[in-house]
Design an enzyme around this catalytic site. Structure first.
Site, PDB file in Angstrom:
ATOM      1  N   GLY A  63     -32.763 -13.171  14.817  1.00 34.31           N
ATOM      2  CA  GLY A  63     -33.923 -12.388  14.417  1.00 34.31           C
ATOM      3  C   GLY A  63     -34.842 -12.113  15.600  1.00 34.31           C
ATOM      4  O   GLY A  63     -34.409 -11.949  16.743  1.00 34.31           O
ATOM      5  N   SER A  64     -36.137 -12.115  15.326  1.00 33.56           N
ATOM      6  CA  SER A  64     -37.115 -11.715  16.352  1.00 33.56           C
ATOM      7  C   SER A  64     -37.306 -12.732  17.468  1.00 33.56           C
ATOM      8  O   SER A  64     -37.996 -12.440  18.447  1.00 33.56           O
ATOM      9  CB  SER A  64     -38.461 -11.417  15.687  1.00 33.56           C
ATOM     10  OG  SER A  64     -38.360 -10.273  14.867  1.00 33.56           O
ATOM     11  N   THR A  65     -36.701 -13.923  17.359  1.00 30.78           N
ATOM     12  CA  THR A  65     -36.753 -14.837  18.509  1.00 30.78           C
ATOM     13  C   THR A  65     -35.985 -14.257  19.688  1.00 30.78           C
ATOM     14  O   THR A  65     -36.111 -14.748  20.817  1.00 30.78           O
ATOM     15  CB  THR A  65     -36.167 -16.226  18.167  1.00 30.78           C
ATOM     16  OG1 THR A  65     -34.798 -16.082  17.754  1.00 30.78           O
ATOM     17  CG2 THR A  65     -36.971 -16.915  17.076  1.00 30.78           C
ATOM     18  N   PHE A  66     -35.197 -13.192  19.442  1.00 32.25           N
ATOM     19  CA  PHE A  66     -34.446 -12.577  20.534  1.00 32.25           C
ATOM     20  C   PHE A  66     -35.239 -11.492  21.254  1.00 32.25           C
ATOM     21  O   PHE A  66     -34.836 -11.039  22.331  1.00 32.25           O
ATOM     22  CB  PHE A  66     -33.134 -11.985  19.995  1.00 32.25           C
ATOM     23  CG  PHE A  66     -32.022 -11.959  20.999  1.00 32.25           C
ATOM     24  CD1 PHE A  66     -31.401 -13.132  21.404  1.00 32.25           C
ATOM     25  CD2 PHE A  66     -31.587 -10.774  21.563  1.00 32.25           C
ATOM     26  CE1 PHE A  66     -30.386 -13.125  22.340  1.00 32.25           C
ATOM     27  CE2 PHE A  66     -30.570 -10.743  22.499  1.00 32.25           C
ATOM     28  CZ  PHE A  66     -29.970 -11.926  22.891  1.00 32.25           C
TER      29      PHE A  66
END
Length: 562
Positions: free
Chosen positions: A286-289
């Site tokens: 998800g948005s941790t990337f």
């Protein structure tokens, strides 16, 4: 009278036959002497291996995670026991080993040679057996594996089977080191393959196994498992994992996977519950990337940390697909693209780069490859090379799609952001020790590899502070400490798309800034009641971090609020 020619032929045949016999004798007695000697010994002797004490597994704070207690095994050799003595012997052995007399007597009548009557017995049984003074019956030392802390770090520690072979975790990865070399006894037999009057004799003295000192801190591990247990009960999630690591050395202070299991009672746990989710479960991040994409753009020189990014006012069209944003964002500075987790902003940044530039940073940060931590069954994750990308791939990667990662892989990549751009190797084992406690293989950290320019890593770490200060990661705040990190809410991938109602909540971060000494990744798999990372994973990070800095005596950030 036989003719001269016939006599010559007979002489030739006899001569050839003699040559063949002599050649075979030379082959057997000289050229193959050792082979036939070994075969003769094999037929005359039988070996019995007895395992030496298995090494311990101890934590960095000197807690015993796995050890062994002395036990004995009772053996019998019916060939040495007269038939008229067997009924009485079965009665005596039944009282000593706790088996039915009928079973023991049946074994004595049925078996033909050395066998174990019973194993895992109290050492006092050895003295009682010796008092029987029964030829053909004796005891050998064995051991039982014990796990004093129960399910604490169970998937990391692992377990052994009934034969003492490591089956999972450190017990499996370091099985040869822990088990040492067995002691070998020989049982002599006569030409009829019957046992001789001699009992077992020592052939080769074994060597005890070496012990492991691991980087886990039991206090930190306990904190992590308590907080994961709490969030599982609150959200009814399928599972959870977390990693606490030094971003500088790669030493793992905790690696948790829930549901966990007690290695001493592993048979009560279904196979699904035995895996280590932190290294075996590869999920979309998800948005941790998004910080990885920002790092790639800054490293490629196509993005400055102070720039404004056009977030397109609510979404962006890529290859005839409209991708929505979380709100109607217009121009945002890079810090707010991360703080607000703007999808359109992250996609705009990803499209500033050539595919090869984005790919290089992703691979350099260790994605799509194992971390080589000392655990079996580590997942590589899923990541495709640019030649297999579609027109949507850069947009998908900007959102943490088209890639799957383990919690440990994500921790390793974020460590490079926290430590100034160096890729460290996560490690669980600090050193091995012999039976006397002497270090056999002292800890030698693997040299780190530079994967990001120092300025890029430093700038990105500062940008990630905004996520916790006034973005989606506010719940990860630890009063008195500067915290940097990123939330990520991902859908669970399934065949051909995404499964409805199945999500993964992530938070990856580090503290205290500007020189982080702790890195923590939290992954909550399929929470039911609430799945947004800002409300599920970030609070878990904050609670873990707040308790761990107190346990380890990490000083608050100078000049910050307390």
């Amino acid at each position: 009278m036989m003719s001269a020619s016939r006599l010559r032929w007979i002489a030739i045949v006899l001569a050839v036959w003699a040559v063949v016999v002599v050649a075979r004798l030379v082959q057997v007695q000289i050229l193959e002497h050792r082979v036939w000697e070994a075969e003769s010994a094999r037929q005359r002797e039988r070996t019995v291996e007895v395992e030496e004490p298995r090494g311990d597994i101890r934590s960095r704070d000197d807690r015993l995670l796995a050890g062994s207690v002395e036990r004995v095994a009772v053996y019998a050799n019916p060939r040495k026991i007269p038939r008229d003595q067997r009924p009485g012997l079965a009665t005596k052995l039944a009282r000593l080993v706790g088996r039915p007399r009928g079973e023991i007597l049946a074994d004595l009548e049925r078996r033909d040679g050395f066998y174990y009557v019973a194993k895992d017995l109290d050492p006092q049984v050895a003295e009682a057996v010796s008092r029987l003074r029964q030829r053909g019956v004796g005891t050998l030392r064995t051991e039982r594996r014990v796990y004093p802390h129960g399910s604490l770090a169970g998937p990391a520690v692992g377990f052994v089977n009934a034969e003492g072979d490591g089956q999972a975790g450190l017990e499996a990865f370091y099985d040869r080191t822990l088990r040492g070399v067995p002691t070998v006894y020989r049982e002599l037999r006569d030409g009829r393959i019957a046992s001789t009057s001699l009992d077992l004799r020592l052939d080769t003295l074994g060597r005890p196994g070496q012990s492991l000192v691991v980087s886990l801190d039991c206090r930190v591990q306990q904190v992590v498992e308590e907080e994961l247990t709490l969030i599982l009960s609150q959200t009814r999630a399928k599972g959870a994992s977390a990693v606490v690591m030094s971003p500088v050395t790669g030493e793992l202070l905790a690696i948790a996977s829930l549901p966990s299991y007690d290695p001493a009672r592993v048979g009560q746990t279904p196979p699904e519950g035995r895996r280590n989710r932190a290294v075996e479960d590869a999920l979309e991040p998800g948005s941790t990337f998004k910080p990885i994409v920002v790092a790639a753009a800054m490293a490629a020189g196509v993005l400055d940390p102070w720039e404004m990014v056009d977030c397109s006012g609510g979404g962006i069209q890529i290859a005839n697909v409209f991708i929505r944003d979380h709100a109607l964002y217009g121009l945002l500075p890079v810090r707010d693209v991360l703080a607000k987790s703007s999808n359109a902003g992250a996609i705009r940044i990803a499209h500033r780069m050539a595919a090869g530039q984005l790919d290089a940073t992703i691979r350099n940060l260790g994605f799509g490859q194992p971390t080589h931590v000392e655990l079996p069954a580590e997942a590589h994750g899923i990541y495709r090379s640019p030649q297999h990308w579609s027109a949507l791939s850069r947009a998908g990667l900007a959102l943490g799609q088209e890639i799957s990662v383990t919690a440990l892989q994500l921790a390793r990549a974020y460590a490079a952001i926290a430590n100034g751009g160096l890729l460290v190797r996560p490690t669980l084992v600090l050193e091995t020790r012999d039976r006397s406690g002497r270090a056999v293989t002292p800890y030698r950290p693997q040299p780190a590899t530079r994967v990001l320019p120092a300025q890029v890593a430093s700038s990105l770490a500062t940008l990630l502070e905004s996520v916790v200060e006034d973005g989606t990661g506010k719940a990860a705040d630890v009063p008195g400490y500067r915290v940097a990190g990123k939330t990520g809410t991902a859908q669970r991938a399934s065949a051909g798309g995404y499964a409805a109602g199945r999500h993964v909540a992530w938070f990856a971060g580090f503290l205290p800034m500007p020189s982080p000494s702790l890195l923590i990744v939290v992954c909550i798999d399929e929470p039911e009641s609430n799945y947004w990372a800002a409300e599920v994973a970030a609070p878990v990070f904050g609670r873990i971090a707040g308790r761990v800095v107190t346990l380890l005596g990490v000083q608050p950030t100078s000049g910050e609020r307390v």
